[in-house]
Design a protein around this motif. Structure first.
Motif, mmCIF file in Angstrom:
data_model
loop_
_atom_site.group_PDB
_atom_site.id
_atom_site.type_symbol
_atom_site.label_atom_id
_atom_site.label_comp_id
_atom_site.label_asym_id
_atom_site.label_seq_id
_atom_site.Cartn_x
_atom_site.Cartn_y
_atom_site.Cartn_z
ATOM 1 N N GLU A 134 29.618 43.088 45.907
ATOM 2 C CA GLU A 134 29.279 43.624 44.579
ATOM 3 C C GLU A 134 30.407 43.400 43.561
ATOM 4 O O GLU A 134 30.744 44.281 42.781
ATOM 5 C CB GLU A 134 28.949 45.126 44.686
ATOM 6 N N ASN A 135 30.982 42.200 43.611
ATOM 7 C CA ASN A 135 32.100 41.871 42.730
ATOM 8 C C ASN A 135 31.730 40.641 41.906
ATOM 9 O O ASN A 135 31.753 39.509 42.409
ATOM 10 C CB ASN A 135 33.373 41.619 43.536
ATOM 11 N N ARG A 136 31.381 40.848 40.650
ATOM 12 C CA ARG A 136 30.940 39.738 39.809
ATOM 13 C C ARG A 136 32.083 38.882 39.275
ATOM 14 O O ARG A 136 31.836 37.891 38.597
ATOM 15 C CB ARG A 136 30.094 40.281 38.646
ATOM 16 N N THR A 137 33.316 39.242 39.552
ATOM 17 C CA THR A 137 34.429 38.373 39.180
ATOM 18 C C THR A 137 34.752 37.372 40.282
ATOM 19 O O THR A 137 35.558 36.468 40.070
ATOM 20 C CB THR A 137 35.692 39.191 38.856
ATOM 21 N N ALA A 138 34.153 37.538 41.460
ATOM 22 C CA ALA A 138 34.399 36.644 42.588
ATOM 23 C C ALA A 138 33.453 35.445 42.530
ATOM 24 O O ALA A 138 32.337 35.527 42.015
ATOM 25 C CB ALA A 138 34.211 37.388 43.908
ATOM 26 N N ALA A 139 33.893 34.321 43.082
ATOM 27 C CA ALA A 139 33.052 33.122 43.111
ATOM 28 C C ALA A 139 31.823 33.325 43.984
ATOM 29 O O ALA A 139 30.752 32.804 43.687
ATOM 30 C CB ALA A 139 33.870 31.938 43.617
ATOM 31 N N ILE A 140 31.988 34.076 45.053
ATOM 32 C CA ILE A 140 30.865 34.387 45.936
ATOM 33 C C ILE A 140 30.729 35.899 46.018
ATOM 34 O O ILE A 140 31.684 36.599 46.362
ATOM 35 C CB ILE A 140 31.064 33.802 47.342
ATOM 36 N N ARG A 141 29.558 36.376 45.679
ATOM 37 C CA ARG A 141 29.277 37.812 45.669
ATOM 38 C C ARG A 141 28.208 38.126 46.715
ATOM 39 O O ARG A 141 27.224 37.398 46.835
ATOM 40 C CB ARG A 141 28.782 38.222 44.280
ATOM 41 N N ILE A 142 28.433 39.191 47.442
ATOM 42 C CA ILE A 142 27.405 39.715 48.340
ATOM 43 C C ILE A 142 26.774 40.905 47.631
ATOM 44 O O ILE A 142 27.391 41.968 47.520
ATOM 45 C CB ILE A 142 27.981 40.148 49.701
ATOM 46 N N MET A 159 35.549 32.266 59.909
ATOM 47 C CA MET A 159 35.589 33.617 59.367
ATOM 48 C C MET A 159 36.370 33.589 58.054
ATOM 49 O O MET A 159 37.427 32.932 57.959
ATOM 50 C CB MET A 159 36.243 34.594 60.341
ATOM 51 N N PRO A 160 35.904 34.282 57.031
ATOM 52 C CA PRO A 160 36.574 34.238 55.726
ATOM 53 C C PRO A 160 37.771 35.173 55.684
ATOM 54 O O PRO A 160 37.928 36.056 56.550
ATOM 55 C CB PRO A 160 35.468 34.725 54.777
ATOM 56 N N PRO A 161 38.619 35.046 54.675
ATOM 57 C CA PRO A 161 39.680 36.035 54.457
ATOM 58 C C PRO A 161 39.057 37.368 54.045
ATOM 59 O O PRO A 161 37.848 37.435 53.793
ATOM 60 C CB PRO A 161 40.504 35.419 53.333
ATOM 61 N N PRO A 162 39.840 38.418 53.963
ATOM 62 C CA PRO A 162 39.276 39.704 53.526
ATOM 63 C C PRO A 162 38.628 39.581 52.149
ATOM 64 O O PRO A 162 39.077 38.792 51.301
ATOM 65 C CB PRO A 162 40.497 40.631 53.481
ATOM 66 N N PRO A 163 37.552 40.330 51.896
ATOM 67 C CA PRO A 163 36.893 40.266 50.593
ATOM 68 C C PRO A 163 37.828 40.723 49.477
ATOM 69 O O PRO A 163 38.654 41.628 49.654
ATOM 70 C CB PRO A 163 35.696 41.204 50.748
ATOM 71 N N THR A 164 37.703 40.083 48.341
ATOM 72 C CA THR A 164 38.521 40.423 47.185
ATOM 73 C C THR A 164 38.015 41.715 46.552
ATOM 74 O O THR A 164 36.814 41.899 46.362
ATOM 75 C CB THR A 164 38.479 39.285 46.153
#
Length: 438
Positions: free
Chosen positions: A316-324, A365-370
């Motif tokens: 739920e982060n609209r500043t991130a390139a990928i948002r869940i 596996m990705p890094p921790p979510p921003t």
């Protein structure tokens, strides 16, 4: 396949810039299409944005500019409601004479990626959100259009304004009617943060049809705008000091039993979702050329323009390139927010989904979510310039696993030629190249 409603119909295959290349044919020819009754040079899908051959292209100078066989895509024919004389358009795909796919065709590249999901018994469900800007292009530079009610030129944005939507009611009514006739699942239309800027959202469906609909809604919006006395553009940055146009892609993956493999009953989503995210992140920098394919695309990435340039993800982060996005766990999905509105819909879906399946197959596996504002954090960045994006795309190992080698070669040659030719065009006139071609 339906029957054309006039004496002629159109056939069109999609080139690397997302433009349709094809022919106008008599209606009597419609039944011959499924038997390979239409042909097109392979080089027709490898033209620059002006429609010119690529210098030293092997499709022209090594193969003798051979023809391929055009066959109807799964979409079949659709009406073109913007025309004064009713007619149909048949989307086509290009093949070699032996029946193998021409892998310089963007639709074939997407098909190949979707086949990798199908091999696991999965299908991809996707949807797009695209921003576009209504403009007056009658002068030497772009201006906002005149307000349909008072005749004064639009002077400011009006975010989420119902009044602004209602002012353009005749235009939007024709768009909705046209989309219904074409079988495009048009959902919402909203006023956005730019002057004369709006966003169109399409419903979730199988990924190939989602790409078809993204292509067709662009044609519908541009042509309908002309019928109403202004222009609609998907240029990434129509005005230097105003909001740019973006395109977001939402997708999830469904197994043969209809279950969303990204849902594991938690708000975080499954490990498969995280692996897909990791794959998208690993390919993101080298995919800059797909997300920002044109010279003007990089103007959208200006500081403070709220276009994602940092390679990161978040919930739920609209500043991130990928948002869940949040919401029901059964609908857990990935929203890829990087691309400009000027992208080729087939190429962006092929690149994003190709990266996702790479991540899944490698159990990445990705890094921790921003958390918080990603714009102000020290994070990896997309390519900063068109030239850098072309170089990164050409030599990246992940890209070569996601997309066909022939398409990569052709796209690199195309964009290098465009970069050289655009440098000869005065900056203040470059909008004329892209206004209705992207």
């Amino acid at each position: 396949m339906t029957t054309a409603h006039s004496a002629t119909f159109r056939i069109g295959a999609v080139d690397l810039n997302g433009q349709l290349r094809g022919k106008r044919l008599p209606s009597a020819h419609l039944g011959k299409l499924k038997n390979g009754g239409a042909r097109l040079p392979f080089s027709a899908l490898n033209l620059d944005v002006w429609g010119c051959d690529i210098d030293d292209s092997p499709l022209v100078f090594e193969s003798g500019d051979q023809d391929g066989v055009l066959l109807p895509a799964s979409r079949g024919s659709v009406p073109m409601p913007w025309l004064a004389t009713p007619s149909d358009l048949v989307l086509m795909q290009l093949f070699h004479d032996d029946g193998t796919a021409f892998m310089g065709d963007p639709t074939q590249a997407l098909s190949a990626v979707l086949d990798r999901f199908a091999a696991r018994g999965w299908s991809v469900v996707a949807a797009t959100e695209m921003e576009f800007t209504l403009v007056d292009d009658s002068g030497d530079h772009l201006c906002p259009p005149l307000h349909p009610r008072d005749g004064r030129r639009l002077a400011a944005s009006d975010v989420l304004s119902i009044t602004e939507l209602d002012a353009f009611d005749a235009f939007f009514t024709d768009v909705y009617d046209g989309a219904a006739a074409m079988g495009i699942p048009l959902q919402t239309m909203t006023a956005e943060s730019g002057i004369g800027q709006f966003e169109v959202t399409l419903n979730h469906q199988n990924a190939m049809k989602a790409a078809d609909d993204a292509l067709l809604i662009k044609h519908l919006l541009r042509a309908t705008a002309r019928n109403h006395g202004f222009a609609a553009t998907f240029m990434a940055k129509p005005y230097a000091d105003d909001a740019g146009n973006g395109m977001h892609v939402h997708f999830s993956v469904v197994d043969k039993d209809g279950n969303n493999v990204f849902d594991d009953g938690t708000d975080e989503g499954s490990d498969l979702l995280k692996s897909a995210v990791a794959g998208c992140l690993s390919a993101m920098r080298a995919s800059s050329l797909i997300f920002a394919p044109n010279g003007s695309s990089y103007d959208r990435f200006a500081p403070g323009a709220h276009a994602p340039t940092t390679i990161c993800w978040g919930y739920e982060n609209r500043t991130a390139a990928i948002r869940i996005p949040g919401g029901a766990q059964a609908a857990r999905r990935i929203e890829h927010r990087v691309a400009g509105g000027d992208v080729n819909p087939y190429l962006i879906l092929a690149a994003i989904l190709g990266a996702a399946i790479e991540g899944i197959e490698s159990a990445l596996m990705p890094p921790p979510p921003t958390v918080g504002n990603a714009y102000g954090q020290d994070l990896p960045q997309l390519a900063a310039t068109w030239a850098e994006a072309i170089d990164l795309f050409e030599g990246d190992d992940v890209i070569t696993r996601c997309l066909p080698a022939e398409l990569i070669t052709n796209l690199v040659m195309t964009k290098r030629q465009e970069m050289l030719k655009l440098a000869e065009v005065a900056p203040e006139a470059q909008w004329q190249t892209y206004l209705e071609r992207v």
